[in-house]
Design an enzyme around this catalytic site. Structure first.
Site, PDB file in Angstrom:
ATOM      1  N   ASP A  12       0.868  -1.177   0.000  1.00 57.79           N
ATOM      2  CA  ASP A  12       0.000   0.000   0.000  1.00 57.79           C
ATOM      3  C   ASP A  12       0.903   1.225   0.000  1.00 57.79           C
ATOM      4  O   ASP A  12       1.776   1.353   0.859  1.00 57.79           O
ATOM      5  CB  ASP A  12      -0.876   0.034   1.264  1.00 57.79           C
ATOM      6  CG  ASP A  12      -1.980  -1.022   1.207  1.00 57.79           C
ATOM      7  OD1 ASP A  12      -2.071  -1.735   0.191  1.00 57.79           O
ATOM      8  OD2 ASP A  12      -2.738  -1.132   2.186  1.00 57.79           O
ATOM      9  N   ASP A 131     -13.880  -6.242  -3.516  1.00 58.08           N
ATOM     10  CA  ASP A 131     -13.864  -6.368  -2.054  1.00 58.08           C
ATOM     11  C   ASP A 131     -15.188  -6.991  -1.633  1.00 58.08           C
ATOM     12  O   ASP A 131     -16.255  -6.478  -1.974  1.00 58.08           O
ATOM     13  CB  ASP A 131     -13.692  -4.991  -1.392  1.00 58.08           C
ATOM     14  CG  ASP A 131     -12.309  -4.400  -1.660  1.00 58.08           C
ATOM     15  OD1 ASP A 131     -11.377  -5.176  -1.951  1.00 58.08           O
ATOM     16  OD2 ASP A 131     -12.165  -3.161  -1.587  1.00 58.08           O
TER      17      ASP A 131
END
Lengths: 254, 207
Positions: A12, A131
């Site tokens: 990330d 997701d």
């Protein structure tokens, strides 16, 4: 032998740094994405996922610079995403050195983005990211967007099929229930998904120990296992993970 | 020593350049036929559709020079689609003529139970013939992304990977050994991929 299962560390990236940093053997925390990416390549990573978790335009330019710098010294596939809203966004990242682009929220709002991207770069370069959260009351896997904050009402299994029909050549599916628990991948989710789509699937969320990878890669036919914190914190070392998987009979590149 | 990468709009050129640069080779992008014919080594990259790539080579008047260069005996390396272009024809969307430098056809990877098309990922090479490029490749994994593969005589196949029931040629070679093709992406195959560029450099040095 056939295709090796892929082990995929994810970074990330925020403000040009790997979020929270990555713990190296000497217990120094390193935030420079290029250093981290090179270290993972040398440790045996089969691919890297880079997620831009910032959203402003200037920061996206930073991401181009990072992708260009990583692809100049790291020679494994780079899958990049976060905030992709147009084919121009895709073009910029691919020119910078990305091999594959993943699209998440924007694909729910404008599904044709997948089709347009696949027409320009080929399906193999467009990854549909989803997701997913299990809804116990209504008993279905629901798709969430905006970093997992907004429910969409979409059934994840149907949406996976839809994304493939639109042109996605691969899926990156994160179980929000498993993510962060370190209790293992959501085996049931991936068993359901692999029955309905024929493109490769990258499983994400829940890795805590080596056995979790073994369970995922022996009990499902997903192609790749993604993990972040277990690698970043040094809880699992890539060489040891890959050796163990190989001993367990999983096709693995050593 | 001049290495020319054929510039015809192929999508992976930037990453090929980066990989070559990392092995200390300097390479130049060009579509100038006299530069190509004078080069010590030539790389033909490529991703995407066969027909579009052949059209792009034709528009830039590169088909004749590439065929002539291949006959010169100097090293030529085709990568991925660039490897497939070395053959006589492809059956992708009807029949398209290739460069015809190595005998053989490019055909669709058939659907097989449990094997996805495209083949995308790391597969393990088995070397069939030792040559400068395959010398470091036996049992190593390299990175593939392709929906078509080459069908040719065994004498042109230097390495293969298994994909279901199919033995896919992963490295091919012409009769005189100066033209070599890799179906995989050496620029995306980690350290074993970089060795391919290193070996190519040695082929050029030896000439």
């Amino acid at each position: 032998m056939t295709l090796a299962k892929r082990i995929v560390p994810a970074l990330d990236i925020k403000n040009g740094q790997v979020v929270k940093g990555v713990q190296f053997e000497n217990l120094r925390s390193v935030g420079d994405p290029v250093t981290v990416a090179k270290a993972y390549e040398q440790a045996g990573a089969d691919e890297l996922v880079l997620l831009d978790i910032t959203a402003t335009l200037e920061e996206r330019d930073t991401m181009m610079t990072i992708v260009n710098a990583i692809s100049s010294v790291v020679f494994i596939p780079l899958t990049v995403g976060g905030g992709i809203r147009s084919t121009q966004d895709m073009t910029r990242l691919i020119k910078a050195g990305a091999d594959k682009i993943f699209v998440n929220s924007a694909a729910v709002k404008q599904p044709e983005l997948i089709t347009k991207g696949a027409a320009i770069f080929g399906s193999q370069a467009i990854v549909g990211a989803i997701d997913v959260k299990w809804e116990p009351k209504s008993k279905f896997y629901q798709v969430y967007v905006a970093g997992g904050t907004q429910p969409t009402g979409l059934n994840a299994i149907s949406w996976a099929k839809e994304m493939v029909a639109l042109g996605a050549g691969e899926l990156l599916v994160t179980s929000m229930d498993a993510d962060g628990t370190k209790n293992g991948y959501d085996i049931d989710l991936y068993q359901q998904l692999t029955e309905v789509v024929s493109v490769p699937i990258i499983a994400s969320g829940g890795a805590g120990k080596i056995e979790d990878f073994t369970a995922l890669l022996t009990q499902t036919t997903v192609d790749a296992a993604l993990a972040a914190s277990v690698f970043h914190l040094g809880e699992i070392a890539l060489p040891q993970l890959k050796q163990t998987l190989k001993q367990e009979g999983v096709a693995i590149r050593i | 020593m001049t290495i020319i990468i054929i510039d015809y709009g192929a999508g992976n050129i930037a990453n090929v350049m980066k990989a070559i640069a990392s092995t200390g080779l300097s390479a130049k992008l060009s579509h100038d036929s006299s530069e190509i014919l004078a080069a010590d080594g030539v790389v033909l990259p490529g991703v995407g559709a066969y027909g579009a790539a052949m059209s792009a080579l034709k528009e830039r008047h590169l088909i004749g020079p590439l065929q002539a260069y291949a006959k010169s005996g100097k090293p030529l390396l085709g990568v991925c689609l660039g490897m497939q272009l070395l053959f006589e024809r492809s059956t992708e969307f009807g029949e398209t003529a290739g460069l015809g430098i190595i005998p053989g056809d490019v055909v669709t990877l058939p659907q097989q139970q449990g094997y996805k098309v495209p083949q995308m990922g790391w597969n393990q090479n088995q070397v069939r013939q030792l040559n400068p490029i395959t010398s470091t490749l036996n049992d190593t994994y390299t990175y593939f992304v392709h929906s078509f593969y080459v069908q040719t005589a065994p004498k042109y196949i230097a390495a293969t990977v298994d994909y279901g029931q199919i033995e896919i040629p992963s490295v091919v070679v012409n009769d005189s050994g100066n033209v070599i093709g890799a179906q995989f992406h050496p620029e995306k195959s980690g350290k074993d991929g970089l060795l391919v560029w290193q070996s190519f450099k040695e082929m050029v040095d030896d000439k």
